[in-house]
Design a protein around this motif. Structure first.
Motif, PDB file in Angstrom:
ATOM      1  N   HIS A  76       0.837  -1.211   0.000  1.00  0.00           N
ATOM      2  CA  HIS A  76       0.000   0.000   0.000  1.00  0.00           C
ATOM      3  C   HIS A  76       0.869   1.256   0.000  1.00  0.00           C
ATOM      4  N   GLN A  77       1.941   1.236   0.790  1.00  0.00           N
ATOM      5  CA  GLN A  77       2.831   2.399   0.843  1.00  0.00           C
ATOM      6  C   GLN A  77       3.476   2.644  -0.518  1.00  0.00           C
ATOM      7  N   ASP A  78       3.923   1.572  -1.142  1.00  0.00           N
ATOM      8  CA  ASP A  78       4.544   1.696  -2.466  1.00  0.00           C
ATOM      9  C   ASP A  78       3.563   2.275  -3.481  1.00  0.00           C
ATOM     10  N   ARG A  79       2.331   1.785  -3.466  1.00  0.00           N
ATOM     11  CA  ARG A  79       1.336   2.295  -4.410  1.00  0.00           C
ATOM     12  C   ARG A  79       0.967   3.742  -4.087  1.00  0.00           C
ATOM     13  N   LEU A  80       0.861   4.065  -2.808  1.00  0.00           N
ATOM     14  CA  LEU A  80       0.586   5.439  -2.401  1.00  0.00           C
ATOM     15  C   LEU A  80       1.663   6.380  -2.943  1.00  0.00           C
ATOM     16  N   GLU A  81       2.918   5.983  -2.806  1.00  0.00           N
ATOM     17  CA  GLU A  81       4.014   6.833  -3.270  1.00  0.00           C
ATOM     18  C   GLU A  81       4.026   6.966  -4.792  1.00  0.00           C
ATOM     19  N   ARG A  82       3.798   5.850  -5.502  1.00  0.00           N
ATOM     20  CA  ARG A  82       3.764   5.907  -6.973  1.00  0.00           C
ATOM     21  C   ARG A  82       2.598   6.763  -7.471  1.00  0.00           C
ATOM     22  N   THR A  83       1.442   6.600  -6.842  1.00  0.00           N
ATOM     23  CA  THR A  83       0.268   7.374  -7.241  1.00  0.00           C
ATOM     24  C   THR A  83       0.479   8.852  -6.960  1.00  0.00           C
ATOM     25  N   PHE A  84       1.005   9.167  -5.778  1.00  0.00           N
ATOM     26  CA  PHE A  84       1.235  10.564  -5.402  1.00  0.00           C
ATOM     27  C   PHE A  84       2.176  11.232  -6.398  1.00  0.00           C
ATOM     28  N   HIS A  85       3.228  10.524  -6.763  1.00  0.00           N
ATOM     29  CA  HIS A  85       4.199  11.075  -7.702  1.00  0.00           C
ATOM     30  C   HIS A  85       3.565  11.279  -9.074  1.00  0.00           C
ATOM     31  N   ALA A  86       2.758  10.301  -9.517  1.00  0.00           N
ATOM     32  CA  ALA A  86       2.140  10.386 -10.843  1.00  0.00           C
ATOM     33  C   ALA A  86       1.081  11.490 -10.910  1.00  0.00           C
ATOM     34  N   VAL A  87       0.282  11.616  -9.863  1.00  0.00           N
ATOM     35  CA  VAL A  87      -0.842  12.559  -9.881  1.00  0.00           C
ATOM     36  C   VAL A  87      -0.410  13.962  -9.467  1.00  0.00           C
ATOM     37  N   TYR A  88       0.403  14.052  -8.412  1.00  0.00           N
ATOM     38  CA  TYR A  88       0.756  15.367  -7.855  1.00  0.00           C
ATOM     39  C   TYR A  88       2.182  15.808  -8.177  1.00  0.00           C
ATOM     40  N   LYS A  89       2.927  14.968  -8.870  1.00  0.00           N
ATOM     41  CA  LYS A  89       4.284  15.307  -9.321  1.00  0.00           C
ATOM     42  C   LYS A  89       5.214  15.692  -8.177  1.00  0.00           C
ATOM     43  N   SER A  90       5.024  15.048  -7.033  1.00  0.00           N
ATOM     44  CA  SER A  90       5.903  15.306  -5.888  1.00  0.00           C
ATOM     45  C   SER A  90       5.977  14.052  -5.021  1.00  0.00           C
ATOM     46  N   SER A  91       6.859  14.076  -4.053  1.00  0.00           N
ATOM     47  CA  SER A  91       7.020  12.938  -3.160  1.00  0.00           C
ATOM     48  C   SER A  91       5.883  12.887  -2.152  1.00  0.00           C
ATOM     49  N   CYS A  92       5.467  11.691  -1.833  1.00  0.00           N
ATOM     50  CA  CYS A  92       4.398  11.516  -0.843  1.00  0.00           C
ATOM     51  C   CYS A  92       4.912  11.900   0.545  1.00  0.00           C
ATOM     52  N   PRO A  93       4.161  12.730   1.275  1.00  0.00           N
ATOM     53  CA  PRO A  93       4.639  13.180   2.582  1.00  0.00           C
ATOM     54  C   PRO A  93       4.291  12.247   3.741  1.00  0.00           C
ATOM     55  N   TRP A  94       3.614  11.135   3.471  1.00  0.00           N
ATOM     56  CA  TRP A  94       3.091  10.310   4.566  1.00  0.00           C
ATOM     57  C   TRP A  94       3.651   8.894   4.546  1.00  0.00           C
ATOM     58  N   GLN A  95       3.870   8.368   5.743  1.00  0.00           N
ATOM     59  CA  GLN A  95       4.208   6.960   5.943  1.00  0.00           C
ATOM     60  C   GLN A  95       3.037   6.309   6.674  1.00  0.00           C
ATOM     61  N   LEU A  96       2.380   5.367   5.995  1.00  0.00           N
ATOM     62  CA  LEU A  96       1.183   4.755   6.573  1.00  0.00           C
ATOM     63  C   LEU A  96       1.468   4.115   7.929  1.00  0.00           C
ATOM     64  N   VAL A  97       2.622   3.505   8.079  1.00  0.00           N
ATOM     65  CA  VAL A  97       2.928   2.791   9.317  1.00  0.00           C
ATOM     66  C   VAL A  97       2.934   3.723  10.531  1.00  0.00           C
ATOM     67  N   THR A  98       3.182   5.010  10.304  1.00  0.00           N
ATOM     68  CA  THR A  98       3.246   5.946  11.432  1.00  0.00           C
ATOM     69  C   THR A  98       1.956   6.743  11.634  1.00  0.00           C
ATOM     70  N   ILE A  99       1.097   6.811  10.615  1.00  0.00           N
ATOM     71  CA  ILE A  99      -0.097   7.667  10.763  1.00  0.00           C
ATOM     72  C   ILE A  99      -1.408   6.894  10.885  1.00  0.00           C
ATOM     73  N   LEU A 100      -1.401   5.603  10.556  1.00  0.00           N
ATOM     74  CA  LEU A 100      -2.635   4.835  10.734  1.00  0.00           C
ATOM     75  C   LEU A 100      -2.909   4.640  12.223  1.00  0.00           C
ATOM     76  N   PRO A 101      -4.174   4.621  12.610  1.00  0.00           N
ATOM     77  CA  PRO A 101      -4.487   4.327  14.012  1.00  0.00           C
ATOM     78  C   PRO A 101      -4.173   2.871  14.321  1.00  0.00           C
ATOM     79  N   GLN A 102      -4.144   2.541  15.576  1.00  0.00           N
ATOM     80  CA  GLN A 102      -3.934   1.149  15.943  1.00  0.00           C
ATOM     81  C   GLN A 102      -5.080   0.311  15.376  1.00  0.00           C
ATOM     82  N   ALA A 103      -4.748  -0.820  14.791  1.00  0.00           N
ATOM     83  CA  ALA A 103      -5.782  -1.688  14.226  1.00  0.00           C
ATOM     84  C   ALA A 103      -6.655  -2.254  15.343  1.00  0.00           C
TER      85      ALA A 103
END
Length: 196
Positions: free
Chosen positions: A21-48
């Motif tokens: 998911h992180q890899d796809r988030l970063e690829r999508t962010f770069h493709a759509v917004y032409k910049s690096s993704c500012p978020w790491q899912l492992v640090t911002i998702l709530p506890q499962a």
């Protein structure tokens, strides 16, 4: 407000395929917004949640995100209606699914649709498809959307890719639908006869 989304499986306190998911988030962010993704899912998702199965939706735009956690009940999909979608593309996980929803509305008495492009299989409305030929599990080489479960299975050599024409469905015995919420199960066989 949030044109893009990642749908992540959480079960009994654990997130699944988070690296994918992180890899796809970063690829999508770069493709759509032409910049690096500012978020790491492992640090911002709530506890499962500690018990049960949940879909965690990470919705985002160029500057902001929102997280939704919803209980998830898998759907039983046994029949698929073939629907030709022409030149439609869905390379990123957009929240706007109007074209896919329009295809789904044509399912008739079937549980879901299996969208085709120029006579070749792509995906169901919410899932990639894998088909069993008696020896191997095969998935369309050019899906409408490259799901994380599909990528994981390809990386681990559990499935292969091929261009699968609707006219070649008789070469396959069974199928199953896979996505982030519905993993591949080797002994799950749904009859290809359910694809019409």
């Amino acid at each position: 407000m949030y044109p893009l989304v990642e749908s992540i499986k959480a079960e009994n306190g654990k997130f699944f395929l988070l690296d994918y998911h992180q890899d796809r988030l970063e690829r999508t962010f770069h493709a759509v917004y032409k910049s690096s993704c500012p978020w790491q899912l492992v640090t911002i998702l709530p506890q499962a949640p500690s018990q049960g199965l949940f879909k965690v939706r990470f919705l985002y735009n160029a500057t902001d995100f929102s997280i939704e956690v919803q209980p998830y009940v898998p759907k039983i999909i046994k029949t698929l209606k073939l629907i030709e979608i022409g030149d439609y593309t869905y390379p990123h996980k957009w929240t706007d699914r109007s074209t896919i929803n329009a295809a789904f509305a044509q399912r008739g008495n079937c549980d879901d649709v299996l969208m085709t492009k120029n006579g070749f299989l792509t995906d169901a409305s919410y899932a990639n498809i894998v088909l069993f030929d008696g020896a191997n599990w095969v998935t369309p080489e050019k899906p409408l959307f490259e799901g994380v479960q599909r990528s994981y299975l390809l990386d681990h050599k559990k499935i292969k890719t091929a261009n699968i024409a609707t006219t070649a469905l008789s070469n396959y015995q069974s199928f199953q639908l896979i996505n982030a919420m519905n993993p591949f199960v080797e002994n799950r066989f749904l009859s290809v006869g359910g694809i019409v």
